[in-house]
Design a protein around this motif. Structure first.
Motif, PDB file in Angstrom:
ATOM      1  N   SER A 111       0.841  -1.197   0.000  1.00  0.00           N
ATOM      2  CA  SER A 111       0.000   0.000   0.000  1.00  0.00           C
ATOM      3  C   SER A 111       0.879   1.251   0.000  1.00  0.00           C
ATOM      4  CB  SER A 111      -0.908  -0.005   1.236  1.00  0.00           C
ATOM      5  OG  SER A 111      -0.123  -0.003   2.416  1.00  0.00           O
ATOM      6  N   GLY A 112       0.237   2.408  -0.010  1.00  0.00           N
ATOM      7  CA  GLY A 112       0.982   3.657  -0.009  1.00  0.00           C
ATOM      8  C   GLY A 112       1.868   3.764  -1.237  1.00  0.00           C
ATOM      9  N   PRO A 113       3.077   4.276  -1.059  1.00  0.00           N
ATOM     10  CA  PRO A 113       3.955   4.444  -2.224  1.00  0.00           C
ATOM     11  C   PRO A 113       4.430   3.121  -2.808  1.00  0.00           C
ATOM     12  CG  PRO A 113       5.134   4.932  -0.194  1.00  0.00           C
ATOM     13  CD  PRO A 113       3.683   4.753   0.178  1.00  0.00           C
ATOM     14  N   PHE A 114       4.274   2.034  -2.047  1.00  0.00           N
ATOM     15  CA  PHE A 114       4.688   0.711  -2.539  1.00  0.00           C
ATOM     16  C   PHE A 114       3.786   0.228  -3.678  1.00  0.00           C
ATOM     17  CE2 PHE A 114       6.494   1.193   1.598  1.00  0.00           C
ATOM     18  CZ  PHE A 114       7.766   0.680   1.455  1.00  0.00           C
ATOM     19  N   ARG A 115       2.631   0.876  -3.867  1.00  0.00           N
ATOM     20  CA  ARG A 115       1.776   0.563  -5.019  1.00  0.00           C
ATOM     21  C   ARG A 115       2.442   0.994  -6.316  1.00  0.00           C
ATOM     22  NH1 ARG A 115      -3.398   2.966  -2.204  1.00  0.00           N
ATOM     23  NH2 ARG A 115      -2.066   4.767  -2.452  1.00  0.00           N
ATOM     24  N   TYR A 116       3.318   2.008  -6.232  1.00  0.00           N
ATOM     25  CA  TYR A 116       3.889   2.623  -7.425  1.00  0.00           C
ATOM     26  C   TYR A 116       5.362   2.302  -7.642  1.00  0.00           C
ATOM     27  CZ  TYR A 116      -0.294   5.268  -6.362  1.00  0.00           C
ATOM     28  OH  TYR A 116      -1.575   5.613  -6.041  1.00  0.00           O
ATOM     29  N   VAL A 117       6.086   2.112  -6.541  1.00  0.00           N
ATOM     30  CA  VAL A 117       7.534   1.898  -6.594  1.00  0.00           C
ATOM     31  C   VAL A 117       7.882   0.760  -5.648  1.00  0.00           C
ATOM     32  CG1 VAL A 117       9.802   2.988  -6.238  1.00  0.00           C
ATOM     33  CG2 VAL A 117       7.885   4.367  -7.031  1.00  0.00           C
ATOM     34  N   LYS A 118       8.739  -0.146  -6.083  1.00  0.00           N
ATOM     35  CA  LYS A 118       9.072  -1.305  -5.264  1.00  0.00           C
ATOM     36  C   LYS A 118       9.876  -0.927  -4.016  1.00  0.00           C
ATOM     37  CE  LYS A 118      10.448  -6.060  -5.931  1.00  0.00           C
ATOM     38  NZ  LYS A 118      10.953  -7.036  -6.876  1.00  0.00           N
ATOM     39  N   HIS A 119      10.779   0.034  -4.139  1.00  0.00           N
ATOM     40  CA  HIS A 119      11.620   0.465  -3.019  1.00  0.00           C
ATOM     41  C   HIS A 119      11.559   1.993  -2.903  1.00  0.00           C
ATOM     42  CE1 HIS A 119      13.357  -3.518  -2.496  1.00  0.00           C
ATOM     43  NE2 HIS A 119      13.445  -3.592  -3.814  1.00  0.00           N
ATOM     44  N   PRO A 120      10.424   2.541  -2.475  1.00  0.00           N
ATOM     45  CA  PRO A 120      10.275   4.000  -2.490  1.00  0.00           C
ATOM     46  C   PRO A 120      11.224   4.729  -1.553  1.00  0.00           C
ATOM     47  CG  PRO A 120       8.438   2.977  -1.341  1.00  0.00           C
ATOM     48  CD  PRO A 120       9.217   1.872  -1.975  1.00  0.00           C
ATOM     49  N   ASN A 121      11.593   4.130  -0.424  1.00  0.00           N
ATOM     50  CA  ASN A 121      12.502   4.828   0.486  1.00  0.00           C
ATOM     51  C   ASN A 121      13.845   5.077  -0.191  1.00  0.00           C
ATOM     52  OD1 ASN A 121      12.774   5.860   3.295  1.00  0.00           O
ATOM     53  ND2 ASN A 121      14.518   4.476   3.271  1.00  0.00           N
ATOM     54  N   TYR A 122      14.306   4.116  -0.977  1.00  0.00           N
ATOM     55  CA  TYR A 122      15.585   4.283  -1.651  1.00  0.00           C
ATOM     56  C   TYR A 122      15.496   5.359  -2.730  1.00  0.00           C
ATOM     57  CZ  TYR A 122      16.611  -0.071   0.736  1.00  0.00           C
ATOM     58  OH  TYR A 122      16.791  -1.035   1.692  1.00  0.00           O
ATOM     59  N   ALA A 123      14.349   5.487  -3.355  1.00  0.00           N
ATOM     60  CA  ALA A 123      14.163   6.553  -4.335  1.00  0.00           C
ATOM     61  C   ALA A 123      14.221   7.920  -3.651  1.00  0.00           C
ATOM     62  CB  ALA A 123      12.834   6.373  -5.070  1.00  0.00           C
ATOM     63  N   VAL A 124      13.604   8.019  -2.485  1.00  0.00           N
ATOM     64  CA  VAL A 124      13.627   9.276  -1.726  1.00  0.00           C
ATOM     65  C   VAL A 124      15.057   9.610  -1.311  1.00  0.00           C
ATOM     66  CG1 VAL A 124      12.894  10.405   0.410  1.00  0.00           C
ATOM     67  CG2 VAL A 124      11.240   9.109  -0.937  1.00  0.00           C
ATOM     68  N   VAL A 125      15.770   8.630  -0.789  1.00  0.00           N
ATOM     69  CA  VAL A 125      17.153   8.864  -0.362  1.00  0.00           C
ATOM     70  C   VAL A 125      18.020   9.285  -1.554  1.00  0.00           C
ATOM     71  CG1 VAL A 125      19.236   7.780   0.570  1.00  0.00           C
ATOM     72  CG2 VAL A 125      17.031   7.387   1.662  1.00  0.00           C
ATOM     73  N   ALA A 126      17.846   8.648  -2.687  1.00  0.00           N
ATOM     74  CA  ALA A 126      18.611   9.019  -3.877  1.00  0.00           C
ATOM     75  C   ALA A 126      18.328  10.471  -4.263  1.00  0.00           C
ATOM     76  CB  ALA A 126      18.279   8.083  -5.035  1.00  0.00           C
ATOM     77  N   LEU A 127      17.065  10.859  -4.196  1.00  0.00           N
ATOM     78  CA  LEU A 127      16.691  12.237  -4.498  1.00  0.00           C
ATOM     79  C   LEU A 127      17.349  13.204  -3.514  1.00  0.00           C
ATOM     80  CD1 LEU A 127      14.958  14.135  -6.241  1.00  0.00           C
ATOM     81  CD2 LEU A 127      13.067  13.708  -4.658  1.00  0.00           C
ATOM     82  N   GLU A 128      17.344  12.846  -2.238  1.00  0.00           N
ATOM     83  CA  GLU A 128      17.960  13.702  -1.220  1.00  0.00           C
ATOM     84  C   GLU A 128      19.473  13.825  -1.404  1.00  0.00           C
ATOM     85  OE1 GLU A 128      15.219  13.050   2.720  1.00  0.00           O
ATOM     86  OE2 GLU A 128      16.788  11.593   2.289  1.00  0.00           O
ATOM     87  N   LEU A 129      20.128  12.685  -1.663  1.00  0.00           N
ATOM     88  CA  LEU A 129      21.578  12.698  -1.804  1.00  0.00           C
ATOM     89  C   LEU A 129      22.026  13.570  -2.968  1.00  0.00           C
ATOM     90  CD1 LEU A 129      22.591   8.996  -1.051  1.00  0.00           C
ATOM     91  CD2 LEU A 129      22.740  10.968   0.455  1.00  0.00           C
ATOM     92  N   ALA A 130      21.172  13.728  -3.956  1.00  0.00           N
ATOM     93  CA  ALA A 130      21.505  14.579  -5.101  1.00  0.00           C
ATOM     94  C   ALA A 130      21.077  16.029  -4.875  1.00  0.00           C
ATOM     95  CB  ALA A 130      20.857  14.035  -6.371  1.00  0.00           C
ATOM     96  N   THR A 131      19.862  16.232  -4.403  1.00  0.00           N
ATOM     97  CA  THR A 131      19.325  17.595  -4.387  1.00  0.00           C
ATOM     98  C   THR A 131      19.852  18.476  -3.259  1.00  0.00           C
ATOM     99  OG1 THR A 131      17.340  16.849  -3.204  1.00  0.00           O
ATOM    100  CG2 THR A 131      17.210  16.996  -5.623  1.00  0.00           C
ATOM    101  N   ALA A 132      20.111  17.929  -2.085  1.00  0.00           N
ATOM    102  CA  ALA A 132      20.629  18.775  -1.002  1.00  0.00           C
ATOM    103  C   ALA A 132      21.977  19.383  -1.403  1.00  0.00           C
ATOM    104  CB  ALA A 132      20.726  17.996   0.310  1.00  0.00           C
ATOM    105  N   PRO A 133      22.924  18.583  -1.898  1.00  0.00           N
ATOM    106  CA  PRO A 133      24.180  19.205  -2.335  1.00  0.00           C
ATOM    107  C   PRO A 133      23.998  20.171  -3.511  1.00  0.00           C
ATOM    108  CG  PRO A 133      24.468  16.836  -2.097  1.00  0.00           C
ATOM    109  CD  PRO A 133      22.998  17.122  -1.956  1.00  0.00           C
ATOM    110  N   LEU A 134      23.154  19.800  -4.462  1.00  0.00           N
ATOM    111  CA  LEU A 134      22.955  20.697  -5.606  1.00  0.00           C
ATOM    112  C   LEU A 134      22.361  22.029  -5.174  1.00  0.00           C
ATOM    113  CD1 LEU A 134      21.752  18.193  -8.352  1.00  0.00           C
ATOM    114  CD2 LEU A 134      24.002  19.315  -8.147  1.00  0.00           C
ATOM    115  N   ALA A 135      21.537  22.009  -4.124  1.00  0.00           N
ATOM    116  CA  ALA A 135      20.972  23.260  -3.612  1.00  0.00           C
ATOM    117  C   ALA A 135      22.069  24.205  -3.134  1.00  0.00           C
ATOM    118  CB  ALA A 135      19.993  22.971  -2.476  1.00  0.00           C
TER     119      ALA A 135
END
Length: 172
Positions: A111-135
């Protein structure tokens, strides 16, 4: 706002967030172990405790050294990732953890984001690891830790999770 001045604030906020999440993870780990959880992938777990603090340190150092202003587009993407992280944690409830713990009798969350992505937490972490430094204009940190995180996840962590789930399904 200047990236140099914003870097300590952003890094500090991330550190507080990670520490609070570790408290939740530890409470969930205790619960899981009390319910007979078996842990998988213990050997690679320390790599995360090297990767994330190293990323925060690099974020702080390169962010302070970078000239220019905060890149609002990247900061906005980082901020938008936070509700997604909470959605993952909330969807998993007691099963959310930083370790691979399989609780007997547990069901795979779909349920939740797992309906759309198999490992959503890892997608979020990947986004954070890229965007915080780029900011902060810390593109070297964004690149290096995005690659390191991807290697750790794709080559080690996700295969370990999938093996653990497959072993559990065979036992059930």
């Amino acid at each position: 706002m200047k990236a140099r001045a914003f870097a300590p604030w952003l890094t500090g906020a991330i550190a507080v967030q990670r520490l609070l999440e570790l408290r939740v993870a530890r409470a969930n780990e205790r619960w899981a172990r009390e319910h007979g959880a078996q842990e998988y992938g213990q050997n690679h777990y320390p790599l995360f405790f090297v990767l994330h603090p190293a990323w925060m340190l690099a974020l702080l150092l390169e962010g302070r050294a970078a000239g220019g202003r905060v890149r609002l587009w990247a900061l906005l993407l980082f901020v938008l990732a936070q509700p997604l992280r909470l959605w993952v944690i909330r969807s998993l409830g007691r099963y959310w953890n930083t370790r691979i713990l399989i609780v007997p009798g547990g069901e795979r969350v779909t349920s939740g984001p797992f309906r759309y992505v198999k490992h959503p937490n890892y997608a979020v972490v990947a986004l954070e690891l890229a965007t915080a430094p780029l900011a902060l204009g810390a593109w070297r940190t964004a690149l290096a830790f995005t690659v390191l995180n991807a290697a750790l996840l794709l080559l080690i962590r996700i295969p370990a999770e999938e093996r653990a789930l497959a072993a559990y399904r065979q036992q059930s």
